[in-house]
Scaffold this active site. Structure first.
Site, PDB file in Angstrom:
ATOM      1  N   THR A 102      17.726  14.647   3.850  1.00 22.73           N
ATOM      2  CA  THR A 102      17.319  14.713   2.447  1.00 22.73           C
ATOM      3  C   THR A 102      18.361  15.405   1.591  1.00 22.73           C
ATOM      4  OG1 THR A 102      15.769  15.658   0.887  1.00 22.73           O
ATOM      5  CG2 THR A 102      15.888  16.710   3.005  1.00 22.73           C
TER       6      THR A 102
ATOM      7  N   ALA B 143       0.830  -1.200   0.000  1.00 22.48           N
ATOM      8  CA  ALA B 143       0.000   0.000   0.000  1.00 22.48           C
ATOM      9  C   ALA B 143       0.863   1.247   0.000  1.00 22.48           C
ATOM     10  CB  ALA B 143      -0.939  -0.008   1.201  1.00 22.48           C
TER      11      ALA B 143
ATOM     12  N   HIS C 100      19.797   2.451   1.494  1.00 25.16           N
ATOM     13  CA  HIS C 100      18.626   3.263   1.228  1.00 25.16           C
ATOM     14  C   HIS C 100      17.635   2.655   0.242  1.00 25.16           C
ATOM     15  CE1 HIS C 100      16.341   6.874   0.905  1.00 25.16           C
ATOM     16  NE2 HIS C 100      16.671   7.110  -0.336  1.00 25.16           N
TER      17      HIS C 100
ATOM     18  N   ARG D 217      19.904   4.633  -8.833  1.00 26.02           N
ATOM     19  CA  ARG D 217      18.693   5.428  -9.024  1.00 26.02           C
ATOM     20  C   ARG D 217      18.970   6.891  -8.723  1.00 26.02           C
ATOM     21  NH1 ARG D 217      14.669   7.516  -5.478  1.00 26.02           N
ATOM     22  NH2 ARG D 217      15.755   6.641  -3.698  1.00 26.02           N
TER      23      ARG D 217
ATOM     24  N   ARG E 254      21.455  19.529   0.064  1.00 25.57           N
ATOM     25  CA  ARG E 254      22.537  19.871  -0.854  1.00 25.57           C
ATOM     26  C   ARG E 254      22.003  20.642  -2.066  1.00 25.57           C
ATOM     27  NH1 ARG E 254      24.330  14.598  -2.232  1.00 25.57           N
ATOM     28  NH2 ARG E 254      22.716  13.823  -0.854  1.00 25.57           N
TER      29      ARG E 254
ATOM     30  N   GLU F 284       9.553  -0.153  -5.953  1.00 27.85           N
ATOM     31  CA  GLU F 284      10.908  -0.546  -5.585  1.00 27.85           C
ATOM     32  C   GLU F 284      11.141  -2.048  -5.756  1.00 27.85           C
ATOM     33  OE1 GLU F 284      12.275   1.328  -2.018  1.00 27.85           O
ATOM     34  OE2 GLU F 284      14.111   0.132  -1.943  1.00 27.85           O
TER      35      GLU F 284
ATOM     36  N   HIS G  17      22.574   5.759   0.488  1.00 35.98           N
ATOM     37  CA  HIS G  17      22.367   7.199   0.437  1.00 35.98           C
ATOM     38  C   HIS G  17      23.533   7.856   1.142  1.00 35.98           C
ATOM     39  CE1 HIS G  17      20.619  11.145   1.016  1.00 35.98           C
ATOM     40  NE2 HIS G  17      19.635  10.822   0.203  1.00 35.98           N
TER      41      HIS G  17
ATOM     42  N   LEU H  60       9.629   8.076  -6.724  1.00 35.34           N
ATOM     43  CA  LEU H  60       8.223   8.450  -6.562  1.00 35.34           C
ATOM     44  C   LEU H  60       7.515   8.485  -7.917  1.00 35.34           C
ATOM     45  CD1 LEU H  60       8.227  11.159  -3.740  1.00 35.34           C
ATOM     46  CD2 LEU H  60       7.828   8.712  -3.580  1.00 35.34           C
TER      47      LEU H  60
HETATM   48  C1  FAD Z   1      13.846   8.051   4.024  1.00 36.26           C
HETATM   49  C2  FAD Z   1      13.559   7.875   2.573  1.00 36.26           C
HETATM   50  C3  FAD Z   1      13.454   8.979   1.728  1.00 36.26           C
HETATM   51  C4  FAD Z   1      13.184   8.832   0.376  1.00 36.26           C
HETATM   52  N1  FAD Z   1      13.068   9.943  -0.411  1.00 36.26           N
HETATM   53  C5  FAD Z   1      12.729   9.806  -1.720  1.00 36.26           C
HETATM   54  C6  FAD Z   1      12.522  10.946  -2.553  1.00 36.26           C
HETATM   55  O1  FAD Z   1      12.655  12.073  -2.117  1.00 36.26           O
HETATM   56  N2  FAD Z   1      12.175  10.772  -3.832  1.00 36.26           N
HETATM   57  C7  FAD Z   1      12.002   9.524  -4.346  1.00 36.26           C
HETATM   58  O2  FAD Z   1      11.661   9.426  -5.515  1.00 36.26           O
HETATM   59  N3  FAD Z   1      12.183   8.421  -3.587  1.00 36.26           N
HETATM   60  C8  FAD Z   1      12.545   8.535  -2.288  1.00 36.26           C
HETATM   61  N4  FAD Z   1      12.733   7.408  -1.511  1.00 36.26           N
HETATM   62  C9  FAD Z   1      12.478   6.097  -2.080  1.00 36.26           C
HETATM   63  C10 FAD Z   1      11.000   5.842  -2.137  1.00 36.26           C
HETATM   64  O3  FAD Z   1      10.360   6.403  -1.023  1.00 36.26           O
HETATM   65  C11 FAD Z   1      10.683   4.355  -2.116  1.00 36.26           C
HETATM   66  O4  FAD Z   1      11.472   3.706  -3.031  1.00 36.26           O
HETATM   67  C12 FAD Z   1       9.244   4.165  -2.505  1.00 36.26           C
HETATM   68  O5  FAD Z   1       8.418   4.859  -1.634  1.00 36.26           O
HETATM   69  C13 FAD Z   1       8.848   2.719  -2.526  1.00 36.26           C
HETATM   70  O6  FAD Z   1       7.454   2.676  -2.769  1.00 36.26           O
HETATM   71  P1  FAD Z   1       6.689   1.355  -3.042  1.00 36.26           P
HETATM   72  O7  FAD Z   1       5.311   1.721  -3.404  1.00 36.26           O
HETATM   73  O8  FAD Z   1       7.471   0.520  -3.981  1.00 36.26           O
HETATM   74  O9  FAD Z   1       6.717   0.603  -1.669  1.00 36.26           O
HETATM   75  P2  FAD Z   1       6.412   1.107  -0.178  1.00 36.26           P
HETATM   76  O10 FAD Z   1       5.886   2.465  -0.093  1.00 36.26           O
HETATM   77  O11 FAD Z   1       7.582   0.781   0.611  1.00 36.26           O
HETATM   78  O12 FAD Z   1       5.281   0.152   0.241  1.00 36.26           O
HETATM   79  C14 FAD Z   1       5.478  -1.219   0.422  1.00 36.26           C
HETATM   80  C15 FAD Z   1       4.183  -1.772   0.857  1.00 36.26           C
HETATM   81  O13 FAD Z   1       4.207  -3.182   0.762  1.00 36.26           O
HETATM   82  C16 FAD Z   1       3.697  -3.729   1.946  1.00 36.26           C
HETATM   83  N5  FAD Z   1       4.263  -5.059   2.113  1.00 36.26           N
HETATM   84  C17 FAD Z   1       5.568  -5.415   2.089  1.00 36.26           C
HETATM   85  N6  FAD Z   1       5.681  -6.731   2.290  1.00 36.26           N
HETATM   86  C18 FAD Z   1       4.426  -7.215   2.425  1.00 36.26           C
HETATM   87  C19 FAD Z   1       3.884  -8.511   2.668  1.00 36.26           C
HETATM   88  N7  FAD Z   1       4.643  -9.569   2.819  1.00 36.26           N
HETATM   89  N8  FAD Z   1       2.543  -8.628   2.778  1.00 36.26           N
HETATM   90  C20 FAD Z   1       1.746  -7.561   2.649  1.00 36.26           C
HETATM   91  N9  FAD Z   1       2.195  -6.321   2.430  1.00 36.26           N
HETATM   92  C21 FAD Z   1       3.518  -6.149   2.321  1.00 36.26           C
HETATM   93  C22 FAD Z   1       4.100  -2.757   3.004  1.00 36.26           C
HETATM   94  O14 FAD Z   1       3.318  -2.893   4.143  1.00 36.26           O
HETATM   95  C23 FAD Z   1       3.841  -1.450   2.292  1.00 36.26           C
HETATM   96  O15 FAD Z   1       2.499  -1.105   2.371  1.00 36.26           O
HETATM   97  C24 FAD Z   1      13.016   7.539  -0.155  1.00 36.26           C
HETATM   98  C25 FAD Z   1      13.114   6.430   0.685  1.00 36.26           C
HETATM   99  C26 FAD Z   1      13.393   6.575   2.033  1.00 36.26           C
HETATM  100  C27 FAD Z   1      13.516   5.376   2.901  1.00 36.26           C
END
Ligand code: FAD
Ligand code: SF4
Ligand code: SF4
Ligand code: FES
Lengths: 626, 305
Positions: free
Chosen positions: A266, A17, A389, A426, A270, A416, A250, A432
């Site tokens: 973040t 989600a 990261h 990346r 920079r 991801e 990171h 995002l």
């Molecule tokens: C601190 C931080 C800052 C960042 N800043 C940036 C930024 O500025 N710009 C940018 O582009 N990216 C940024 N990133 C990277 C980016 O946030 C992530 O790569 C991205 O949000 C991943 O999104 P997603 O939808 O793939 O997964 P997520 O948002 O991680 O969601 C994963 C989902 O899968 C669910 N899940 C996992 N395993 C299971 C399971 N076995 N059963 C059921 N549900 C499960 C979790 O509960 C969660 O809901 C940042 C990352 C971090 C950690």
């Protein structure tokens, strides 16, 4: 005793989600499919919420010279040309539409003076390109998608009297296994964290959007959720993983106090003018500009400083090099004895701009350092160092449909958890937008696939029983090993032996230790009952962390070059021959990780033409260029 | 250094405070201590968390009776000899240990009408000025930690009010949409009054006090929401707010039962009565009715115009 298992029927099940999962679910529901969203945390708490800097999309609001071709070029350069070119192309082309669409869901981005979406500078992007909201862009993104889902549920309620008639969120529910009917996915099996009850969600199409793997590392910006579940589920279902050797460290995680080690500072710090200094107060990044980037980066402090106000006539400061370069530079400075006491370097904004500008432009960083470290960033520098990261590697997918490669059908992956889009590294902000572009595509094609089947795949009772047995096993091993100890041991192996800088001997050693850990994990135990028992949850996650770590270690050992998020001390340079190779992981019949070399798809000629010949020679072999 | 902690353990059928002696290192926060208890003494201790940086709003709990984020509460804020007591959010049913059932908040969110896009504007054509989006942006900072919901005495004291009262988190959502420059609906305030139980709120500001995002819930969302409906609707508390708690006097007149820093009393947690004493006395029913309401004189100035 017969185990009670709750059973649901859906057309599309989205596991995850975060940004990718929610966008996929919206698309599936808009395509008229009955859709379920599963998440390990509460609704709206997924990792996406933590993203700070912004979402990259070439809307050209801040600099009208920006367009998809420039964005494509930057993405390929950032990934050192190992990206799946088609994904990078689709991403660059579709990101603006996906961002604009969010405004129709109610998102409120920061604005330019003429009322458009404001865009900010970020490492590796030629023009200001990141749509943002202060430094909480991820929160805006996930909340907007969450609220869009609520709005769809309200429409369904108006029509059917039931909010959940077409789209339902199963929060705090973990999927432990995918069940197949031959080579087709048939269901996702898991448990409610709250009650420990088991659940089976049958669906012909499943979208993986589970995020990353960073929890296997000691110093990480990632939360407990990032145990590589989706990667492991895909492997076990017969799909393949690519690029698993590429992890992004990171460059700027907090290094002090110890309890917040790894938490992100973040990159906008920079982008907005913050500079890196070593303990001699030297702005050391000028010493680390690699040849391939010389043309784009300033070589004097004066030019670098002019760039913030006049980017058209000056080259950018080297602090804004891609993340892998900055992380390695910091690593080298610390190793050379020019680091701070806590093993980092200084990141300073306090001498660069007035206090009120800092609190306005970087409010949550100001807040974070004040509350967590008791440091006032308007008065003193921050101490930072590299932190695990992001994983570039992930499920190998078809670029257009997001369907998983390998021998399984009906499985899709986005965000991801998928691989290929970012190549070996990346760019900030590209995740995002990746979530939105490929989340939408995954939802759309999962729906189309579900539509195309004339009968639903069937789940075999024996498979369900096996999955239930595996899920409950740690609870029956009360005297089994403590999962927290195992996790710490795994983190030590990965952090020490498969970290930023890798060596052959250490990688071989790591594989041996991972093998030993595997035997111990098979014997992990959990005390306490089934209700919200984090020890039990971790015991189950360990299995996934381990298989994914093994993929990373194996691929890292195999790839004898340094590129992006993979640095081999014994092979310190980039090798054009290796650029043509993808390392592909699968599981063999015995459940062992199998590694294979496969050719990287070759870029279409009209895309190649977007680059200068001179630049391509730095990456490609002579025969590719002839 | 080892320090003494008391943590509530149990589930919906009941529980107790248990004692733990745990090592505390320099710079740690309460969530670190919980993790150490999990890793070394009680692997099944249930607690929510994700980001460990105050961004996700998962780790809400009550620390020495005050609603707080565990990851943002530094151990250095306590005396070295002080026992730290950690209990689950009080206003929501316990699932296990520090984890509570917060579905109330999601139910209320689902009932609040969503953003209504303006007609005739295609994606990419939205134009808004920064100054106009900033008011709503303040509310969109909300990390949904539900500390405000937990603190608000209307539901903290009164389970029976949950049906009619959506709570401060929902009010800022209503205000956010009301102030959204392009939202097509114009009845956000009336909706808040008629369907979210805005009238139950007697602007005690406790919600604003606990908000980790420092959102001025009462001043910037609730009062403006109340003010513009007042000509059309009966709301005794606007009157109350004007007469008794003028904005500038609020700081001097905290309601009874609330400590001077506007946190609820620690003793409340240990009191036999669920939720502790209401600031208005325990015999109140909501909405308050025995208040003489005076219509504002026609043409009297209203703060938000
Ligand atoms: C601190 C931080 C800052 C960042 N800043 C940036 C930024 O500025 N710009 C940018 O582009 N990216 C940024 N990133 C990277 C980016 O946030 C992530 O790569 C991205 O949000 C991943 O999104 P997603 O939808 O793939 O997964 P997520 O948002 O991680 O969601 C994963 C989902 O899968 C669910 N899940 C996992 N395993 C299971 C399971 N076995 N059963 C059921 N549900 C499960 C979790 O509960 C969660 O809901 C940042 C990352 C971090 C950690
Ligand atoms: S001001 Fe007081 S009564 Fe009103 S919502 Fe906030 S806590 Fe509740
Ligand atoms: S308004 Fe503040 S206290 Fe309430 S849920 Fe949002 S962030 Fe938490
Ligand atoms: S863990 Fe995210 S707010 Fe505390």
């Amino acid at each position: 005793m017969k185990e009670r298992i709750e059973r649901h029927l859906y057309d599309v099940v989205v596991i995850g989600a975060g940004g990718a999962g929610l966008r996929a679910a919206i698309e599936a529901r808009l395509a008229g499919k009955r859709t379920a969203i599963i998440s390990k945390s509460l609704f709206g708490k997924a990792h996406t919420v933590m993203a700070e800097g912004g979402a990259a999309a070439a809307m050209g609001n801040a600099n009208s010279r920006d367009n998809w071709m420039v964005h494509f070029r930057d993405t390929m350069r950032g990934g050192k040309f190992l990206n799946n070119y088609r994904m990078a192309e689709l991403h660059a082309k579709e990101a603006p539409e996906r961002i604009w669409e969010l405004e129709t869901y109610g998102a409120l981005f920061d604005r330019t003076p003429d009322g458009k979406i404001s865009q900010r500078n970020f490492g590796g992007h030629e023009y200001p390109r990141l749509a943002h909201v202060g430094d909480r862009t991820g929160l805006e993104l996930i909340r907007t998608l969450q609220q869009k889902i609520v709005s769809l549920q309200q429409e369904d309620f108006a029509e059917t009297g039931n909010y959940e008639s077409r789209i339902r969120v199963f929060s705090e529910t973990t999927i432990t296994e995918l069940l197949l009917d031959g080579d087709r996915v048939a269901a996702a099996f898991g448990y409610y964290r709250e009650s420990g009850e088991l659940i089976l969600l049958e669906a012909p199409a499943i979208v993986l959007a589970t995020g990353g793997v960073g929890r296997s590392y000691k110093v990480t910006s990632n939360s407990w959720e990032y145990t590589g579940d989706g990667h492991a589920l895909a492997l076990r279902a017969g799909a393949t993983l690519i690029n698993m050797e590429f992890l992004q460290f990171h460059p700027t995680g907090m290094v002090w106090p110890p309890s917040v080690k790894g938490i992100l500072v973040t990159e906008s710090v920079r982008g907005d003018g913050g500079v890196l200094r070593n303990s001699d107060q030297k702005r050391f990044m000028f010493d680390y500009v690699p040849d391939v980037f010389r043309k784009q980066y300033a070589d004097t402090e004066e030019e670098a400083d002019r760039w913030y106000t006049d980017p058209d006539n000056n080259r950018r400061p080297p602090e804004l090099l891609p993340r892998d370069e900055v992380a390695r530079a910091i690593n080298s400075e610390v190793k050379a004895g020019r680091g701070t006491k806590s093993g980092g370097v200084f990141l300073d904004v306090s001498t660069r701009m007035p206090a009120e500008t800092i609190t306005r432009r970087l409010p949550s960083m100001y807040h974070q350092f004040k509350e967590l470290a008791d440091v006032d960033i308007t008065k003193e520098p921050m101490e930072v160092g590299p932190t695990c990261h992001y994983v570039m590697g992930g499920v190998e997918v078809d670029p257009d449909t997001a369907a998983a490669a390998g021998v399984v059908r009906g499985l899709f992956a986005a965000g991801e958890v998928s691989g290929g889009m970012h190549g070996s590294n990346r760019l900030g902000g590209n995740s995002l937008s990746d979530l939105l572009v490929f989340g939408k595509r995954a939802g759309e094609h999962a729906s189309a696939y579900a539509e195309s089947l004339d009968k639903r795949p069937k789940v075999r009772t024996a498979d369900v029983e096996a999955a239930a047995g595996a899920a409950l096993a740690p609870l029956h091993r009360e005297s089994g090993e403590n999962p927290y100890t195992l996790q710490q041991d795994l983190q030590a192996v990965m952090g020490d032996l498969v970290g930023i800088i890798r060596r052959e001997g250490e990688l071989t050693d790591a594989l041996k230790r991972l093998h030993e850990l595997k035997l111990r994990v098979a014997n992990v135990g959990a005390t306490g009952g089934r209700r919200y028992n984090p020890g039990w949850h971790l015991a189950l996650d360990l299995r996934n962390m381990l298989v994914v770590s093994e993929c990373t270690a194996k691929a890292a050992l195999e790839r004898e070059e340094s590129r992006g998020g993979h640095t081999r001390e014994d092979f310190p340079t980039m090798n054009p021959q290796w650029r043509k190779v993808n390392l592909v992981c699968s599981l063999d019949d015995m459940g062992e990780v199998h590694l294979e070399r496969k050719p990287l798809p070759a870029m279409r000629p009209e895309l190649l033409e977007l680059f200068e010949y001179g630049e391509l020679t730095k990456y490609m072999t002579d025969e590719e260029l002839s | 250094m080892s320090r003494h902690f008391r943590v509530w353990r149990g589930d919906s059928s009941g529980g107790e405070i248990r004692d733990y002696d745990v090592d505390v290192n320099d710079g740690e926060v309460v969530l670190d201590i919980i993790h150490r208890i999990q890793a070394t003494q009680a692997p099944d201790l249930a607690c929510r968390w994700n980001c460990k940086a105050g961004k996700c709003g998962s780790c809400s709990m009550e620390i020495n009776g005050k609603p707080r984020l565990g990851c943002m509460t530094r151990m250095s804020t306590f005396e070295e000899s002080e026992t730290v007591t950690i209990t689950p959010l009080r206003a929501f049913p316990v699932i296990r240990d520090l984890v509570t059932d917060v579905s109330f908040n999601y139910t209320k969110a689902r009932e609040t009408p969503a953003f209504s896009p303006p007609e005739g504007l295609a994606p990419g054509e939205y134009r808004m000025q920064q100054i106009d989006v900033e008011r709503s942006q303040e509310f969109r900072k909300c990390i949904e930690c539900f500390l405000c919901q937990n603190t608000c005495h209307v539901v903290r004291d009164h389970e029976e009010n949950k049906e009619a009262f959506s709570g401060p988190r929902s009010f800022i959502r209503a205000a956010e949409l009301d102030m959204h420059p392009l939202d097509a609906r114009s009845d956000r305030k009336e909706y808040a009054q008629a369907n979210q139980g805005l009238g139950y709120c007697n602007i005690t500001k406790c919600c604003s006090e606990v908000c980790p995002e420092h959102i001025k819930i009462t001043d910037n969302a609730i009062i403006p929401l109340k003010e513009r409906v007042v000509d059309r609707r009966y709301d005794p508390l606007v009157w109350l707010g004007r007469k008794i708690f003028r904005r500038d006097q609020l700081a001097e007149a905290p309601p009874a039962g609330v400590a001077p820093d506007a946190h609820l009393d620690v003793g409340e947690m240990l009191s036999t009565q669920s939720g502790g004493p209401s600031p208005f006395g325990d015999d109140q029913t909501f909405p308050l009715t025995d208040i003489t309401y005076q219509h504002p004189a026609p043409g009297s100035p209203s703060r938000e115009g």
